[in-house]
Design an enzyme around this catalytic site. Structure first.
Site, PDB file in Angstrom:
ATOM      1  N   TYR A 252      75.282  -6.169 -25.212  1.00  0.00           N
ATOM      2  CA  TYR A 252      74.140  -7.415 -24.901  1.00  0.00           C
ATOM      3  C   TYR A 252      75.052  -8.709 -24.903  1.00  0.00           C
ATOM      4  CZ  TYR A 252      71.146  -3.865 -26.098  1.00  0.00           C
ATOM      5  OH  TYR A 252      70.210  -2.676 -26.213  1.00  0.00           O
TER       6      TYR A 252
ATOM      7  N   GLU B 125      79.756  18.522 -28.313  1.00  0.00           N
ATOM      8  CA  GLU B 125      78.894  17.886 -27.336  1.00  0.00           C
ATOM      9  C   GLU B 125      79.468  17.384 -26.140  1.00  0.00           C
ATOM     10  OE1 GLU B 125      75.767  17.504 -27.346  1.00  0.00           O
ATOM     11  OE2 GLU B 125      74.963  18.032 -29.364  1.00  0.00           O
TER      12      GLU B 125
ATOM     13  N   LYS C  40      64.601  10.882 -35.345  1.00  0.00           N
ATOM     14  CA  LYS C  40      65.339  11.597 -34.313  1.00  0.00           C
ATOM     15  C   LYS C  40      66.315  12.446 -34.710  1.00  0.00           C
ATOM     16  CE  LYS C  40      63.739   8.078 -31.009  1.00  0.00           C
ATOM     17  NZ  LYS C  40      64.010   7.537 -29.701  1.00  0.00           N
TER      18      LYS C  40
ATOM     19  N   SER D  82      72.068  -2.468 -30.104  1.00  0.00           N
ATOM     20  CA  SER D  82      71.406  -3.656 -30.659  1.00  0.00           C
ATOM     21  C   SER D  82      71.564  -4.319 -31.824  1.00  0.00           C
ATOM     22  CB  SER D  82      69.966  -3.427 -30.398  1.00  0.00           C
ATOM     23  OG  SER D  82      69.344  -2.406 -31.093  1.00  0.00           O
TER      24      SER D  82
ATOM     25  N   LYS E 261      77.892   6.439 -28.974  1.00  0.00           N
ATOM     26  CA  LYS E 261      76.749   5.466 -29.165  1.00  0.00           C
ATOM     27  C   LYS E 261      76.322   5.744 -30.833  1.00  0.00           C
ATOM     28  CE  LYS E 261      72.019   4.313 -28.031  1.00  0.00           C
ATOM     29  NZ  LYS E 261      71.010   4.580 -27.286  1.00  0.00           N
TER      30      LYS E 261
ATOM     31  N   ARG F  89      64.565  -1.059 -30.427  1.00  0.00           N
ATOM     32  CA  ARG F  89      62.977  -0.301 -30.624  1.00  0.00           C
ATOM     33  C   ARG F  89      61.990  -1.514 -30.407  1.00  0.00           C
ATOM     34  NH1 ARG F  89      64.775   4.805 -34.583  1.00  0.00           N
ATOM     35  NH2 ARG F  89      66.016   5.807 -32.836  1.00  0.00           N
TER      36      ARG F  89
ATOM     37  N   LYS G   2      75.506  10.778 -29.454  1.00  0.00           N
ATOM     38  CA  LYS G   2      74.728   9.752 -29.821  1.00  0.00           C
ATOM     39  C   LYS G   2      74.232   9.902 -31.175  1.00  0.00           C
ATOM     40  CE  LYS G   2      70.267   7.314 -28.650  1.00  0.00           C
ATOM     41  NZ  LYS G   2      69.282   7.472 -27.378  1.00  0.00           N
TER      42      LYS G   2
END
Ligand code: PBG
Length: 323
Positions: A312, A232, A216, A273, A247, A204, A194
């Site tokens: 979505y 990872e 982040k 999104s 992602k 958000r 991610k």
């Protein structure tokens, strides 16, 4: 010319026969946002056609998706500011409406696959995915909180846990918590690669979950890195993840591809999104054909190697193939 590739594209029957990538509603996971209250259906401005639901309005919405062939969902909570604290304690509180929503959805539709989000950010007054002390986001100290959150979700009936904070040792720790408590059949879909991406903006906004300070980047990955995604993924695989997620999806098709080539478990991708918002916005301006553009975007993610896609567009795509 004795080789003419166009012969295999000359009519729709041949084109369908040689089509390499199949995409169906069974590949799609539909994100839904739930908040506390009654009779709520609030559109998310930057994600037109997506809403924040209360549980009573959410249940009929889930049913209408099932009727279209969508049987897989991921649920995100929008928490009011007054319930947030530095330790995300509401995430496993007895009267937590998100856990109640999980329970009610699974009671009413036991056959579906329901996935959760396991991270502190929706519940944290700092807006970070982990515990913050003196401006540092802590790794190991966050684990017991995620353990309690996961156990509460498992007790509520979740099918798949989605640890999404991109910190270390999550999958192994949560697998142990599940197994010790006899939730051996609850799956883990790890957000393995991610990235610290600009494309999470509308999400958000939807959850009001942006970090209150800083960013982040000390836990989400640098968009420049691909070999690190292999590391990872390797760790999550060894710790017992059932599926590995990349992602965002479309700017990271190469990462989806390389994980698919290197791991023998299913790969999923989160069509986030911001990726969807770009297509909504351009279509509203008349600059893109919505149905064609979103189908092509989903197909590209599948072609890169994703078995499942969180998107979505799920409901609109289902409507389109039904026609
Ligand atoms: C964080 C989380 C994020 C998304 C899902 N879970 C974003 C973030 O890091 O702030 C983003 C999904 C999207 O943009 O659609 N736990």
């Amino acid at each position: 010319m004795n080789i003419r590739p166009r012969r295999n594209r000359k009519n729709s029957v041949i084109r369908a026969m040689v089509e390499e990538t199949k995409l169906g509603t069974e590949n799609l996971i539909y994100p839904l946002f739930v908040e506390d209250g009654k009779a709520i259906k609030t559109e998310i401005k930057s994600l037109p056609g997506n809403y924040r639901w209360s549980i009573d309005t959410l249940l009929p919405e889930v049913e209408s998706c099932i009727d279209l062939g969508i049987n897989s969902f991921v649920l995100f909570p929008a928490i009011q500011e007054s319930l947030k604290d530095t330790e995300a304690s509401y995430s496993y509180a007895n009267d937590n409406f998100y856990l109640d929503a999980i329970r009610k959805i699974k009671d009413e539709f036991p056959h579906i696959s329901l996935m959760s989000d396991v991270a502190m950010d929706p519940y944290s007054s700092d807006g970070h995915d982990g515990l913050v002390k003196n401006g540092i986001v802590l790794n190991d100290e966050t684990l017991p909180i995620l353990g309690q959150m996961s156990l509460a979700q498992a007790q509520a009936g979740i099918d798949i846990l989605g640890p999404s904070d991109m910190m270390d040792g999550r999958v192994g720790y949560l697998r142990d918590v599940l197994d010790i408590n006899d939730y051996k059949d609850v799956s883990i879909m790890s957000y393995s690669a991610k990235y610290a991406s600009a494309f999470y903006g509308p999400f958000r906004d939807a959850l009001d979950s942006a970090p209150k300070s800083g960013d982040k980047k000390s836990y989400q990955m640098n968009p420049a890195n691909k070999r690190e995604a292999l590391l990872e993924a390797q760790l999550d695989f060894e710790e017992g993840a059932d599926m590995l997620m990349v992602k965002p999806a479309t700017c990271y098709l190469d990462v989806i591809h390389i994980l698919k080539e290197n791991f023998e478990i299913p790969i999923t991708a989160y069509n986030v999104s911001g990726e969807c918002a770009m297509i909504y916005a351009a279509s509203q301006n008349g600059w893109l054909d919505y149905n064609a553009a979103m189908s092509e975007m989903l197909l590209s993610i599948r072609r890169a190697g994703a078995d499942g896609i969180l998107t979505y567009f799920a409901k609109d795509f289902a409507n389109l193939v039904k026609k």
